[in-house]
Design a protein around this motif. Structure first.
Motif, PDB file in Angstrom:
ATOM      1  N   THR A  62      37.095  80.677  55.034  1.00 47.46           N
ATOM      2  CA  THR A  62      35.636  80.850  55.013  1.00 47.46           C
ATOM      3  C   THR A  62      35.096  81.108  56.405  1.00 47.46           C
ATOM      4  OG1 THR A  62      35.525  79.363  53.103  1.00 47.46           O
ATOM      5  CG2 THR A  62      33.465  79.810  54.259  1.00 47.46           C
ATOM      6  N   ASN A 112      34.600  85.243  45.689  1.00 52.87           N
ATOM      7  CA  ASN A 112      35.265  84.018  45.252  1.00 52.87           C
ATOM      8  C   ASN A 112      35.499  83.117  46.468  1.00 52.87           C
ATOM      9  OD1 ASN A 112      36.784  82.022  44.105  1.00 52.87           O
ATOM     10  ND2 ASN A 112      38.450  83.367  43.430  1.00 52.87           N
ATOM     11  N   PRO A 113      35.077  81.854  46.424  1.00 55.01           N
ATOM     12  CA  PRO A 113      35.237  80.991  47.596  1.00 55.01           C
ATOM     13  C   PRO A 113      36.683  80.806  48.030  1.00 55.01           C
ATOM     14  CG  PRO A 113      33.697  80.021  46.040  1.00 55.01           C
ATOM     15  CD  PRO A 113      34.328  81.194  45.349  1.00 55.01           C
ATOM     16  N   MET A 114      37.636  80.877  47.083  1.00 51.84           N
ATOM     17  CA  MET A 114      39.041  80.659  47.423  1.00 51.84           C
ATOM     18  C   MET A 114      39.773  81.945  47.753  1.00 51.84           C
ATOM     19  SD  MET A 114      39.038  77.465  47.274  1.00 51.84           S
ATOM     20  CE  MET A 114      40.777  77.248  47.609  1.00 51.84           C
ATOM     21  N   TYR A 128      29.578  85.733  51.736  1.00 53.00           N
ATOM     22  CA  TYR A 128      30.126  84.430  51.331  1.00 53.00           C
ATOM     23  C   TYR A 128      29.720  84.084  49.902  1.00 53.00           C
ATOM     24  CZ  TYR A 128      30.613  79.381  50.971  1.00 53.00           C
ATOM     25  OH  TYR A 128      30.921  78.123  50.529  1.00 53.00           O
ATOM     26  N   LYS A 182      34.749  84.752  57.102  1.00 60.85           N
ATOM     27  CA  LYS A 182      33.926  85.554  56.213  1.00 60.85           C
ATOM     28  C   LYS A 182      32.545  85.774  56.817  1.00 60.85           C
ATOM     29  CE  LYS A 182      36.111  84.122  51.868  1.00 60.85           C
ATOM     30  NZ  LYS A 182      35.905  83.508  50.533  1.00 60.85           N
ATOM     31  N   VAL A 184      44.449  72.496  50.200  1.00 60.45           N
ATOM     32  CA  VAL A 184      43.403  73.343  49.609  1.00 60.45           C
ATOM     33  C   VAL A 184      42.103  73.293  50.408  1.00 60.45           C
ATOM     34  CG1 VAL A 184      41.945  73.660  47.580  1.00 60.45           C
ATOM     35  CG2 VAL A 184      44.396  73.338  47.300  1.00 60.45           C
ATOM     36  N   PRO A 185      41.559  72.119  50.793  1.00 55.37           N
ATOM     37  CA  PRO A 185      40.337  72.144  51.614  1.00 55.37           C
ATOM     38  C   PRO A 185      40.544  72.795  52.983  1.00 55.37           C
ATOM     39  CG  PRO A 185      40.672  69.986  50.621  1.00 55.37           C
ATOM     40  CD  PRO A 185      41.918  70.764  50.402  1.00 55.37           C
ATOM     41  N   TYR A 205      42.688  75.183  53.693  1.00 59.00           N
ATOM     42  CA  TYR A 205      42.748  76.627  53.429  1.00 59.00           C
ATOM     43  C   TYR A 205      41.350  77.204  53.232  1.00 59.00           C
ATOM     44  CZ  TYR A 205      43.308  80.825  50.551  1.00 59.00           C
ATOM     45  OH  TYR A 205      43.194  82.095  50.035  1.00 59.00           O
ATOM     46  N   TRP A 206      40.501  76.499  52.473  1.00 55.52           N
ATOM     47  CA  TRP A 206      39.141  76.992  52.229  1.00 55.52           C
ATOM     48  C   TRP A 206      38.326  77.046  53.522  1.00 55.52           C
ATOM     49  CZ3 TRP A 206      34.451  74.208  52.592  1.00 55.52           C
ATOM     50  CH2 TRP A 206      33.333  74.905  52.137  1.00 55.52           C
TER      51      TRP A 206
END
Length: 302
Positions: free
Chosen positions: A59, A71-73, A67, A62, A51-52, A54-55
């Protein structure tokens, strides 16, 4: 005339060894039973790691303006390479080259010197000098870098090497040698003595035996310690922070820290620099993954 019914004789009392196959069957059944708890824990740990990552990756593609509004995810609606362009234009290639020079300039000499030292310690018999040298290397494992940063700084100043790449290479080699000698010495010690004796009977010198026999047989260990030391030097932060001052001599970890301070609000640009800094490490792992795993497996089975 009464007929007597003969009852079956009771089973004989089981002896001490009669019930031994049962635990074996139970162990076999338990070994084949899937461990659902470990599987769930593995998937949870994978999610914690993925998950981190991927974020960070999504990001970095972006735009800064979008940003905080999305949605951050969520993946970027309009991916852009502007963040990567900004990082490269901020001197990333220079910092990358500095990190490569320091990493290669540290890893190659440290591994070669450590291999020759480990071979001399293992094959040199019980000489007093070699025992003292081995003890010095073992004491080097107990001394952390943070405890010697001031003496190292003073030595570099006296040698007039401050604010140079050589000021980072020489201390890094010194701190990489003890652990590398210990690991390579254990691998060389496990090489059968008969192989060394057969090569000596064929007329090979100790130098030829070291490079023609010990070097190929310890190749997994050499690759393992090379990757480990390369990652350690690549991620080093304290020595570049203390021993360099010029912006053009920054390495990637130090440049990433200054870049984060310069573009604190531009989070996508900061994460783009993180991605670019991590790619060489990922490539190094992919290239040496097989040798690294074989070296680690050989080390754990010794």
């Amino acid at each position: 005339m009464s007929t007597s019914t003969q009852l079956p004789a009771p089973a004989a009392t089981a002896g001490p060894g009669a019930g031994r196959p049962a635990p074996t069957r139970r162990r076999a059944v338990s070994a084949e039973r899937p461990n659902y708890l470990a599987g769930v824990a593995g998937w949870i740990w994978l999610a914690i790691i993925i998950v981190p990552v991927y974020w960070i990756v999504i990001t970095s593609f972006k735009a800064q303006s979008s940003y905080f509004r999305t949605n951050p995810m969520a993946p970027p609606a309009e991916p852009t390479l502007a963040n990567y362009r900004l990082v490269i234009e901020s001197g990333f290639l220079r910092y990358f080259l500095n990190s490569v020079i320091i990493t290669v300039g540290t890893t190659v000499p440290a591994v070669l010197v450590s291999f020759m030292a480990a071979f001399a310690i293992v094959r040199g018999g019980q000489g007093r000098f070699l025992r003292v040298v081995n003890g010095v290397f073992l004491m080097g494992l107990a001394i952390p870098l943070q405890a010697t940063i001031i003496p190292v700084y003073l030595i570099i100043i006296r040698l007039h090497l401050y604010d140079s790449l050589l000021a980072l290479i020489l201390p890094s080699i010194a701190f990489a040698i003890p652990l590398t000698v210990l690991i390579l010495g254990n691998f060389i010690r496990d090489v059968p003595k008969e192989l060394f004796e057969s090569m000596r009977l064929d007329g090979a010198t100790e130098w030829g035996t070291m490079w023609r026999l010990a070097f190929p047989l310890t190749r997994p260990a050499l690759v393992t310690v090379s990757i480990y030391q390369a990652l350690t030097v690549w991620n080093a932060f304290l020595l570049p922070l203390v021993l360099t001052q010029s912006p053009e001599l920054r390495v990637l970890p130090l440049a990433l820290w200054t870049f984060q301070g310069q573009y604190t609000i531009n989070i996508p640009a900061v994460l783009a620099s993180v991605v670019l800094t991590t790619l060489p490490i990922l490539a190094l792992y992919i290239i040496g993954r097989r040798q690294l795993l074989s070296g680690l497996a050989a080390g754990f089975t010794k």
